[in-house]
Write an enzyme that holds these catalytic residues in place. Structure first.
Site: not given
Ligand code: ACO
Length: 354
Positions: A111, A248, A278
């Site tokens: 990520c 994020h 996500n």
């Protein structure tokens, strides 16, 4: 002094959707649980490979910058879901965008990958090694999902985003950054049965994402907030100077906890997790593009971005935006038409897990 100004940006979010209601037909969950625990309402499902998502995002970023692929010296693709490992997926993008003279490399920091790649490309430009780079993040996270398990099935989505960087004497672009990796806890977030450690594979289990959600939650809030503080002090800035935080997008509650820690009002925090879930490395460039589309980034905006992911990697970056907030050319780059629903695209994967 040389800087790496962001002169183009583009995103590629595939058209098929998978709503919370769709997922509750596959695993034992509800829209209410997913919305209140994560903030996610829907996510996109890609009908094409990671390389194709990355290519469309990169072409849109190039059009936005008003330059051609042949003007690019470096293609960096942040991904933990590459179309192909060998050859790397960045080489596919390099070929598709016509960046024939460019170096091309995949970057895997999960990520945090986009901020790692942005730092890398910026450093190469500032050192005078390359003049123009395209930094892309593209993921097909839904192919790592175990559709028999409700904990991970609800969290992820597919998508891509990209920026074009150019050497400039103007003090814009990535100006301060802090990256790190807490490897002692790398096991709390990983994909099992994937990679060449065949002796460690469990043939009775599918390849899927294993994580300790509560632990990651706490570490993500602490790690991203501390990294932001570090970057602020490097840049000699106070929190009040920040116009927009682009975090994020792993969980709305994580984003809210960071905003609280940093004492930032909601209007200074970019949130789009409700639409995409996500998308790992791709969340930040997709959110950056949407902040620009929504007029949230103005000429000379001070932008803070932070990420946390498997490794356990983490990163925070301070970006000073340039003058231009609109594309030079409205891009015509498109994905091929998709005739399937999200559930239809995932049908075989769902059947395999059940
Ligand atoms: N639907 C319904 N119930 C569920 C679901 C679901 N999809 N998932 C879990 N539950 C149940 C559990 O079984 C548990 O039930 P129990 O109390 O009867 O045992 C209850 O809900 C609570 O489960 P928790 O796992 O404790 O839920 P939590 O509030 O921690 O939320 C979440 C889970 C959303 C994953 C959260 O921990 C989180 O966001 N963690 C950080 C992000 C993360 O780990 N992402 C994956 C890694 S990728 C990254 O970006 C770093």
């Amino acid at each position: 002094m040389q800087y790496a100004k962001i002169i183009g940006w583009g995103k590629c979010t595939p058209p098929a959707t998978l709503s919370n209601e769709d997922i509750s037909t596959v695993v034992d969950t509800t829209d209410e649980w997913i919305s209140t625990r994560t903030g996610i309402k829907s996510r996109r499902v890609s009908h094409v490979g990671t390389g194709e998502l990355a290519t469309v995002a990169a072409k849109r970023a190039l059009d936005c910058a008003g330059i051609a692929g042949e003007d690019i010296d470096l293609v960096l693709l942040a991904t933990c879901t590459p179309s192909t490992l060998v050859a790397n997926t960045a080489s596919y993008v390099q070929q598709q965008i016509g960046a024939t003279g460019a170096a091309a490399c995949d970057v895997n920091a999960a990520c945090s990958g986009f901020l790692y790649a942005l730092q890398n490309a910026t450093a190469q430009i500032r050192a005078g090694m390359v003049k123009r780079a395209v930094v892309i993040a593209a993921e097909r996270m839904l192919w790592h999902v175990n559709w028999a398990k409700r904990d991970s099935a609800v969290l992820f989505g597919d998508g891509a985003g990209a920026v074009v960087l150019e050497a400039s004497s103007e003090e814009f672009g990535l100006l301060a950054t802090k990256t790190g990796c807490d490897s002692e806890d790398r096991e709390i977030l990983h994909i099992r049965n994937f990679g060449t450690d065949i002796d460690k594979h469990d043939s009775a289990q599918p390849s899927d994402i294993l994580f300790q959600g509560k632990d990651i939650f706490k570490r993500a809030v602490k790690g991203m907030s501390e990294a932001c503080d570090d970057v602020l002090s490097q840049a000699n800035l106070a929190l009040e100077d920040i116009d927009m935080l682009i975090p994020h997008q792993a969980n709305l509650r994580i984003i809210q906890a960071i905003a609280k820690q940093l004492q930032l009002n909601d209007d200074k925090v970019m949130v789009n997790i409700q639409h995409y879930g996500n998308t790992s490395a791709a969340t930040i460039p997709i959110a950056l593009c949407e902040a620009l589309e929504q007029g949230k980034i103005k000429p000379h905006s001070h932008i803070m971005s932070a990420a946390f992911g498997a490794g356990l990697t983490w990163a925070a970056s301070y970006i000073k935006w340039g003058e231009r907030v609109t594309p030079i050319i409205e891009s015509k780059a498109e994905l091929p038409e998709c005739k399937q629903t999200g559930l239809e695209i995932m049908a075989d994967a769902i059947k395999y897990c059940q």
